[in-house]
Design a protein around this motif. Sequence first.
Motif, PDB file in Angstrom:
ATOM      1  N   ARG A  99      35.307  13.365   9.028  1.00 31.35           N
ATOM      2  CA  ARG A  99      35.279  14.160   9.912  1.00 31.35           C
ATOM      3  C   ARG A  99      36.512  13.756  11.057  1.00 31.35           C
ATOM      4  N   PRO A 100      36.717  12.808  11.311  1.00 31.14           N
ATOM      5  CA  PRO A 100      37.864  12.567  12.567  1.00 31.14           C
ATOM      6  C   PRO A 100      38.985  12.889  11.889  1.00 31.14           C
ATOM      7  N   VAL A 101      39.312  12.668  10.512  1.00 31.89           N
ATOM      8  CA  VAL A 101      40.641  12.979  10.047  1.00 31.89           C
ATOM      9  C   VAL A 101      40.618  14.749   9.907  1.00 31.89           C
ATOM     10  N   ALA A 102      39.607  15.353   9.694  1.00 32.99           N
ATOM     11  CA  ALA A 102      39.517  16.570   9.656  1.00 32.99           C
ATOM     12  C   ALA A 102      40.070  17.291  10.952  1.00 32.99           C
ATOM     13  N   ALA A 103      39.313  16.568  12.125  1.00 32.92           N
ATOM     14  CA  ALA A 103      39.508  17.196  13.421  1.00 32.92           C
ATOM     15  C   ALA A 103      40.843  16.839  13.932  1.00 32.92           C
ATOM     16  N   TRP A 104      41.474  15.741  13.580  1.00 38.44           N
ATOM     17  CA  TRP A 104      42.822  15.701  14.028  1.00 38.44           C
ATOM     18  C   TRP A 104      43.831  16.405  13.197  1.00 38.44           C
ATOM     19  N   ARG A 105      43.589  16.861  11.974  1.00 37.14           N
ATOM     20  CA  ARG A 105      44.425  17.708  11.184  1.00 37.14           C
ATOM     21  C   ARG A 105      44.202  19.153  11.739  1.00 37.14           C
ATOM     22  N   ARG A 106      43.036  19.458  11.805  1.00 34.20           N
ATOM     23  CA  ARG A 106      42.741  20.856  12.462  1.00 34.20           C
ATOM     24  C   ARG A 106      43.471  21.364  13.852  1.00 34.20           C
ATOM     25  N   ARG A 107      43.622  20.268  14.685  1.00 35.86           N
ATOM     26  CA  ARG A 107      44.276  20.291  15.891  1.00 35.86           C
ATOM     27  C   ARG A 107      45.624  20.653  15.623  1.00 35.86           C
TER      28      ARG A 107
END
Length: 232
Positions: free
Chosen positions: A178-186
């Motif tokens: 999830r942290p990686v996904a959140a960073w990438r989605r930004r």
Amino acid sequence: MEATEIRKLAALEDTHWWYRERRALLSRALKKLPRPGTALDIGAAGGGNTRVLRANGWQPVALEYSPDGAQVAAERGLNVIRADARALPLPSASLDLVVAFDILEHIDEDHAAAGEIHRTLRPGGTALIAVPCDMRLWSAHDVAVGHVRRYTRDTLTSVVEKAGLVIDELWSWNVLLRPVAAWRRRKSTGSDLDDLPNVVNMGLTAIIAAERYLPVKSLPGVSLMLRAHRQI
């Protein structure tokens, strides 16, 4: 989902870490169910989940709204029908299992689709549902793949229970990344469905597979998974 995204999915789903682990998750869920019977895979796209159903002894039908998705599924030798999830062309109480992975978030009237899942299931039949969660993760990726919402546990529970289904289990998936996904989605400007280098794909596969053995299902993730049944 746009035709280009469906074709991209079909090309990647056999090897991409996300789709491979989701198929493994489906296969594990099927082993917990009674003997195989009739099944419907709503929003089958490339037919990856439909093939899992068939490999596990089920008699599956792939359902696709788009002509491109239906064509891809047919090209792969699957029994496929084109239809709207809000008006399934199947008799009431005719299915033992309905799989709807990453479908409800594409439909404005998600309650209608959930109602059709309930209608077509036999009493005791199972629904396996997956949706993206948490509007804080909303990004250009969601727009590119045709999402109209992301869910919380409460909103997903509401839709499913109002349709008449009884929830047996609700859990988070894709928690560790999830942290990686959140960073990438930004930073996202479109769909993040990519053909990754092998070493990256293998690394992500190892991380997501680790969730099978860790007590993380109650923590925030990128997706929500749900198993429910029709009582009457």
